[in-house]
Design an enzyme around this catalytic site. Structure first.
Site, PDB file in Angstrom:
ATOM      1  N   ARG A   1       1.062  -1.003  -0.282  1.00 25.57           N
ATOM      2  CA  ARG A   1       0.494   0.152  -0.460  1.00 25.57           C
ATOM      3  C   ARG A   1       0.626   1.296   0.142  1.00 25.57           C
ATOM      4  O   ARG A   1       1.795   1.728   0.898  1.00 25.57           O
ATOM      5  CB  ARG A   1      -0.783  -0.257   0.999  1.00 25.57           C
ATOM      6  CG  ARG A   1      -1.893   1.208   1.329  1.00 25.57           C
ATOM      7  CD  ARG A   1      -2.903   1.022   2.359  1.00 25.57           C
ATOM      8  NE  ARG A   1      -2.943   1.142   3.676  1.00 25.57           N
ATOM      9  CZ  ARG A   1      -3.597   1.534   4.370  1.00 25.57           C
ATOM     10  NH1 ARG A   1      -5.003   1.142   4.466  1.00 25.57           N
ATOM     11  NH2 ARG A   1      -3.245   1.472   5.873  1.00 25.57           N
TER      12      ARG A   1
ATOM     13  N   ASP B   1      -3.844   2.877  14.024  1.00 30.35           N
ATOM     14  CA  ASP B   1      -2.713   3.531  13.387  1.00 30.35           C
ATOM     15  C   ASP B   1      -2.560   5.435  13.174  1.00 30.35           C
ATOM     16  O   ASP B   1      -4.103   5.093  13.822  1.00 30.35           O
ATOM     17  CB  ASP B   1      -3.059   2.605  12.389  1.00 30.35           C
ATOM     18  CG  ASP B   1      -3.951   2.088  11.729  1.00 30.35           C
ATOM     19  OD1 ASP B   1      -5.317   3.189  11.975  1.00 30.35           O
ATOM     20  OD2 ASP B   1      -3.884   1.262  10.583  1.00 30.35           O
TER      21      ASP B   1
END
Length: 533
Positions: A168, A448
């Site tokens: 990603r 996160d």
């Protein structure tokens, strides 16, 4: 192919603050390629970001997201995406994590079907982290990656059978400030994507796989078209057939859920699935509708995949993906093992099991976990409920998801405890991110950037609207600041004076103030914090 652009040393330079040059990653040919990508695609990227601002202005005026009229024929017709490669047919459990060397090895060895190596939400994009991450992935692809931990007297290396690697890159909104091309900061997306594809495409294909990517935070089908153009150009540049590269798009913005067919259509030669990026999706719901007082979102803990607007979006992703013969991957289980508390650990693991049972029974083809110990747990659920490699054959034609279903306001309360918890999570995460760690365990959950964004955007929404809490008090500036100072002091006592002084806690407090006590909403905390790392 013939390239029109003449690459010179003047086109590409590293910032003055960059001390390490990473010659194995930033080779002359890799620099040439990054320069070509920038010159061909960066201006369009910036225009797409401007379109996001225009779209937000329309939402601020009271207009709500809707299914685009101009693309109705794409939604209604019966086209299909290209075939899925064999090594991506079964994605029942995917593990995600940063591009840290130990994480890469452990995730690839975890027993999950795939590993999403993340340059985005779980990586703090310091120059060291980004470049070392590229080296770690290159070593992993070449099967030479290893690590010795002298403190544990342990050596880490790859097993013979490993998870399929998916990368990603950073989202379209993020710059790479340490690389200047034609005196402009490079795109984080193009830097991460370009270096991985350039260095690894040949070896990946020799290994029987190919460059696979997760594309984050798309807000419009034209952004999917941009990525498709990047894929096509890169494949031609590197001498690979069109369709070799594959993408899974994260549906983590409220606007993307109104354009699922369109996003798949734009990437139809390359796309293999959509993923329900649930935490960013909640953040996007808050962010996009932030100035509409009718869309106040309750305490973060009260919003989950059974919340009507979340359930509707998840099921719509399944239906539209399966109609186009691609995967619908479920969301993240943020729980992590709780050591030395068997009862709490059992409760956490039971939450994971329940969550995964809902996903697989709804028709999802796979799911995400954040910790290797959760892989067997999620695998057990999917093995029991999904005997086939995927559930693309289950079309869910019974579903009729409407625009109002996708926008239904979640019911619940806003509490003082919820405010305090959001303040605490924001500070603990920001201090970690500013110190170079993008994923951190807080209150037994893996936080996160996406989960931290929920906390700080809720604080902004509640404060700017002076929401009435369950104690009948309005969240005014004075009230918020009192709670914030109390939480700051708790954290200082928790970590100790020395750690507080040496850490980034004071900077995190200042940054949170900018993010919350500010009538002008800042789109991403990573943009606000990037100048400090």
């Amino acid at each position: 192919m013939t390239h029109q652009t003449e690459i010179t040393e003047q086109n590409f330079e590293l910032s003055a603050e960059t001390t390490r040059k990473y010659p194995e990653i930033l080779t002359d040919k890799a620099i040439d390629f990054l320069t070509e990508l920038h010159q061909k695609f960066n201006n369009k990227r910036l225009l797409l970001l401007e379109e996001r601002k225009k779209q937000q202005a329309s939402f601020d005026s009271g207009i709500l997201p809707c299914f685009p009229i101009e693309t109705k024929s794409i939604r209604d017709s019966n086209w299909r995406a290209a075939a899925i490669p064999k090594d991506l047919l079964d994605r029942r459990v995917e593990i995600t994590g940063s591009v840290d060397r130990k994480m890469v090895i452990n995730a690839l060895n975890s027993g999950a079907k795939t590993f999403m190596a993340d340059f985005e939400d779980s990586t703090s994009p310091t120059w060291h982290n980004v470049m070392n991450g590229q080296q770690n992935l290159k070593d992993a692809v070449n099967k030479t990656i290893s690590l010795e931990d002298p403190l544990k007297n342990k050596k880490y290396s790859l097993n013979e059978n490993t998870a399929v690697l998916i990368v990603r890159p950073r989202g379209l909104h993020l710059q790479e400030k340490n690389i200047l091309i034609d005196l402009e900061q490079a795109s984080g997306s193009l830097t991460d994507f370009g270096l991985y594809a350039f260095h690894n495409h040949e070896q990946l294909i020799k290994n029987g796989t190919a460059p696979y990517f997760y594309l984050p935070k798309l807000e419009h089908y034209l952004e999917a078209r941009w990525w498709n153009d990047v894929f096509e150009f890169t494949q031609e540049y590197l001498g690979e057939q069109n369709g070799t590269f594959k993408a899974t798009v994260l549906v983590e913005t409220i606007t993307a859920s109104f354009q699922l067919d369109e996003i798949i259509f734009e990437l139809r030669d390359h796309i293999v699935g959509l993923n329900c990026g649930r935490w960013d999706y909640i953040f996007s719901y808050i962010k996009k509708l932030r100035n509409n007082p009718d869309f106040i979102v309750p305490n973060r803990d009260q919003v989950n995949m059974t919340t009507p607007f979340m359930s509707a979006y998840s099921q719509l992703v399944i239906q539209r993906c399966h109609k186009r013969n691609i995967h619908a991957i479920g969301g993240m289980a943020a729980q992590i093992p709780i050591k030395n508390d068997e009862q709490a650990n059992t409760i956490a693991f039971n939450k994971v099991i329940t969550d995964k049972e809902i996903e697989v029974r709804n028709g999802h083809d796979g799911t995400w976990v954040a910790h290797p110990d959760l892989v067997p747990l999620a695998m057990q659920v999917f093995d029991k409920e999904m005997p086939t490699k995927n559930q693309i054959h289950i079309k869910r034609a019974d579903l009729q998801i409407t625009e109002s279903d996708l926008l239904e306001v979640p019911k619940g309360t806003v509490t003082e405890e919820g405010v305090r918890k959001n303040i605490s999570i924001s500070i603990l995460y920001l201090s970690s991110w500013l110190s170079g760690q993008g994923a951190v365990a807080i209150h037994h959950l893996m936080e996160d950037a996406a989960t931290a964004e929920i906390s700080r955007s809720q604080l902004w929404q509640w404060l700017q609207n002076e929401v009435i809490l369950d104690n009948n008090k309005a969240l005014t500036n004075n009230y918020y600041h009192r709670l914030a100072m109390e939480e700051f002091e708790k954290i200082k006592k928790l970590v100790g004076d020395d750690n507080h002084q040496e850490g980034k806690y004071i900077l995190a407090e200042q940054l949170l103030d900018i993010l919350v006590v500010n009538p002008n909403f800042i789109d991403f905390l990573t943009i606000a914090g990037y100048k400090y790392i």
